[in-house]
Design a protein around this motif. Structure first.
Motif, mmCIF file in Angstrom:
data_model
loop_
_atom_site.group_PDB
_atom_site.id
_atom_site.type_symbol
_atom_site.label_atom_id
_atom_site.label_comp_id
_atom_site.label_asym_id
_atom_site.label_seq_id
_atom_site.Cartn_x
_atom_site.Cartn_y
_atom_site.Cartn_z
ATOM 1 N N THR A 40 -22.477 5.959 46.294
ATOM 2 C CA THR A 40 -22.216 4.837 47.196
ATOM 3 C C THR A 40 -21.038 5.159 48.113
ATOM 4 O O THR A 40 -19.980 5.556 47.630
ATOM 5 N N PRO A 41 -21.218 5.003 49.432
ATOM 6 C CA PRO A 41 -20.090 5.234 50.350
ATOM 7 C C PRO A 41 -18.912 4.317 50.033
ATOM 8 O O PRO A 41 -19.114 3.192 49.563
ATOM 9 N N VAL A 42 -17.700 4.783 50.302
ATOM 10 C CA VAL A 42 -16.501 4.016 49.931
ATOM 11 C C VAL A 42 -15.762 3.415 51.131
ATOM 12 O O VAL A 42 -14.775 2.703 50.949
ATOM 13 N N GLY A 43 -16.248 3.685 52.358
ATOM 14 C CA GLY A 43 -15.550 3.191 53.546
ATOM 15 C C GLY A 43 -15.988 1.794 53.944
ATOM 16 O O GLY A 43 -16.735 1.131 53.216
ATOM 17 N N THR A 44 -15.488 1.362 55.114
ATOM 18 C CA THR A 44 -15.826 0.022 55.615
ATOM 19 C C THR A 44 -16.247 0.134 57.079
ATOM 20 O O THR A 44 -15.905 1.109 57.755
ATOM 21 N N GLU A 45 -16.965 -0.868 57.558
ATOM 22 C CA GLU A 45 -17.357 -0.894 58.968
ATOM 23 C C GLU A 45 -16.604 -2.003 59.674
ATOM 24 O O GLU A 45 -16.463 -3.099 59.148
ATOM 25 N N GLU A 46 -16.084 -1.669 60.856
ATOM 26 C CA GLU A 46 -15.350 -2.648 61.667
ATOM 27 C C GLU A 46 -15.743 -2.460 63.114
ATOM 28 O O GLU A 46 -15.890 -1.323 63.562
ATOM 29 N N GLN A 74 -25.903 5.050 59.898
ATOM 30 C CA GLN A 74 -26.827 4.336 59.011
ATOM 31 C C GLN A 74 -27.316 5.246 57.873
ATOM 32 O O GLN A 74 -27.756 4.747 56.834
ATOM 33 N N LEU A 75 -27.248 6.554 58.081
ATOM 34 C CA LEU A 75 -27.672 7.508 57.039
ATOM 35 C C LEU A 75 -26.555 7.662 56.007
ATOM 36 O O LEU A 75 -25.424 8.025 56.352
ATOM 37 N N ALA A 76 -26.875 7.400 54.747
ATOM 38 C CA ALA A 76 -25.845 7.449 53.701
ATOM 39 C C ALA A 76 -25.137 8.806 53.666
ATOM 40 O O ALA A 76 -23.917 8.868 53.461
ATOM 41 N N GLN A 77 -25.887 9.894 53.877
ATOM 42 C CA GLN A 77 -25.247 11.214 53.794
ATOM 43 C C GLN A 77 -24.161 11.401 54.858
ATOM 44 O O GLN A 77 -23.208 12.150 54.645
ATOM 45 N N ASN A 78 -24.299 10.737 56.007
ATOM 46 C CA ASN A 78 -23.224 10.800 57.001
ATOM 47 C C ASN A 78 -21.986 10.059 56.504
ATOM 48 O O ASN A 78 -20.864 10.564 56.619
ATOM 49 N N LYS A 79 -22.187 8.870 55.946
ATOM 50 C CA LYS A 79 -21.035 8.122 55.419
ATOM 51 C C LYS A 79 -20.373 8.914 54.281
ATOM 52 O O LYS A 79 -19.141 8.979 54.177
ATOM 53 N N LEU A 80 -21.194 9.502 53.415
ATOM 54 C CA LEU A 80 -20.649 10.223 52.258
ATOM 55 C C LEU A 80 -19.846 11.453 52.685
ATOM 56 O O LEU A 80 -18.803 11.763 52.096
ATOM 57 N N LEU A 81 -20.313 12.145 53.732
ATOM 58 C CA LEU A 81 -19.565 13.317 54.196
ATOM 59 C C LEU A 81 -18.267 12.872 54.881
ATOM 60 O O LEU A 81 -17.222 13.516 54.729
#
Ligand SMILES: *[C@@H]1O[C@H](CO)[C@@H](O)[C@H](O)[C@H]1NC(C)=O
Ligand SMILES: *[C@@H]1O[C@H](CO)[C@@H](O)[C@H](O)[C@H]1NC(C)=O
Ligand SMILES: *[C@@H]1O[C@H](CO)[C@@H](O)[C@H](O)[C@H]1NC(C)=O
Ligand SMILES: *[C@@H]1O[C@H](CO)[C@@H](O)[C@H](O)[C@H]1NC(C)=O
Ligand SMILES: *[C@@H]1O[C@H](CO)[C@@H](O)[C@H](O)[C@H]1NC(C)=O
Length: 263
Positions: A40-46, A74-81
């Protein structure tokens, strides 16, 4: 014997001081535990100035500006990287490059017109989105340096934004697509490229041209080629395949060391 020696050398070299959270002793940049391939990604969107930003990591003097492939934040792998750059010690911000409408999961799905998508997201549309993320980092957060990392579609913009006055100080791009000669020659900061073995957007001839153009910039540059990889591996590698996993993780560490050294 040779393999053993280079492993030792690698560990020696990677014990460099990193930004923010990591100290030389506690967080060598080759610590693969900081890379998340799933979960699960750990960041936030603003939303800032009308652009949705994925924000991850803690404030640091040098921030990472993460520019995605056509699959967007929107792609989880981008958020995770992006999160992995956060764990490497960089405040990391990834703008929503496609304003909520990235390419579908598989660009080969029937009915998806890649030409139309690329035409609809030219520099006239994408540059202002990236510039908004830079403004956020410089003016709202107040970071001192910006290290830009880009993947496929975003790789071209890593080059565009390390040009004079554009806001980034150092650039990394994995398998960049649509990158022009002029954009390479215009850079004002060090640039590093991670290349795939199989990549119709960057075949060997183009890779060699990119090397020659980088050399002509007279700036520090690096080009790394990873066996067994194909276009997209920097983000979407099949990490069950040892060569692809090595390529993705090494491209990430290349970027971290590039930023730690040159930002
Ligand atoms: C590697 O990274 C993990 C996750 O951030 C951390 O818990 C661990 O202490 C690190 N190991 C070393 C040797 O720095
Ligand atoms: C895809 O889009 C391009 C540019 O808009 C257009 O010229 C082409 O006809 C489209 N192709 C299909 C199969 O719809
Ligand atoms: C961006 O440029 C493309 C191609 O020249 C054009 O079709 C489009 O209308 C432009 N978009 C904006 C928002 O200016
Ligand atoms: C690099 O510069 C040299 C010397 O000006 C020139 O001959 C060569 O064509 C350039 N290479 C590229 C790829 O632009
Ligand atoms: C991923 O790699 C593993 C190991 O090589 C292979 O068995 C699997 O089929 C691959 N998955 C996909 C979706 O290609």
């Amino acid at each position: 014997m040779r393999a053993f020696a280079s492993t030792v050398a690698l560990w020696g070299l990677t014990l460099v001081a990193s930004a923010a959270k990591c100290s030389a002793e506690s967080c060598p940049v080759a610590n693969t535990s900081i890379i998340a391939h799933d979960g699960t990604p750990v960041g936030t969107e603003e939303v800032h100035d009308g652009v949705n930003l994925y924000i991850t990591g803690e404030k640091s003097d040098t921030a990472v500006l993460y520019l995605t492939d056509v699959f967007g934040i929107q792609l989880a792998q981008n958020k995770l990287l992006a999160d992995s750059f956060g764990r490497a010690g960089f405040l990391t911000v990834a703008p929503d490059m496609f304003n909520g409408t990235p390419a579908p999961g598989d660009i080969n799905v029937p009915g998806f017109n890649t030409t139309a998508f690329v035409n609809a997201h030219g520099p006239n549309v994408t540059d202002p989105i990236v510039a908004t993320a830079i403004k956020y980092l410089r003016e709202t957060v107040g970071v001192k340096k910006i290290a830009v990392t880009g993947y496929c579609f975003g790789g071209r913009y890593a080059f565009r934004f390390v040009a004079p006055g554009k806001g980034a100080d150092v650039a990394f791009a994995a398998h960049p697509s649509l990158l022009t000669d002029d954009e390479i020659l215009a850079i004002a900061g060090p640039a590093s490229v991670a290349a795939a073995e199989t990549d119709s957007a960057m075949p060997p001839e183009r890779r060699h041209q990119i090397e020659a153009l980088l050399l002509n910039t007279t700036l520090p540059y690096s080009v790394a080629l990873y066996s067994g990889t194909s276009h997209g591996f920097g983000v979407r590698a099949n990490v069950s395949d040892p060569e692809q996993k090595y390529g993705k993780e090494s491209a990430f560490f290349d970027a971290v060391r590039w930023f730690t050294t040159w930002a």
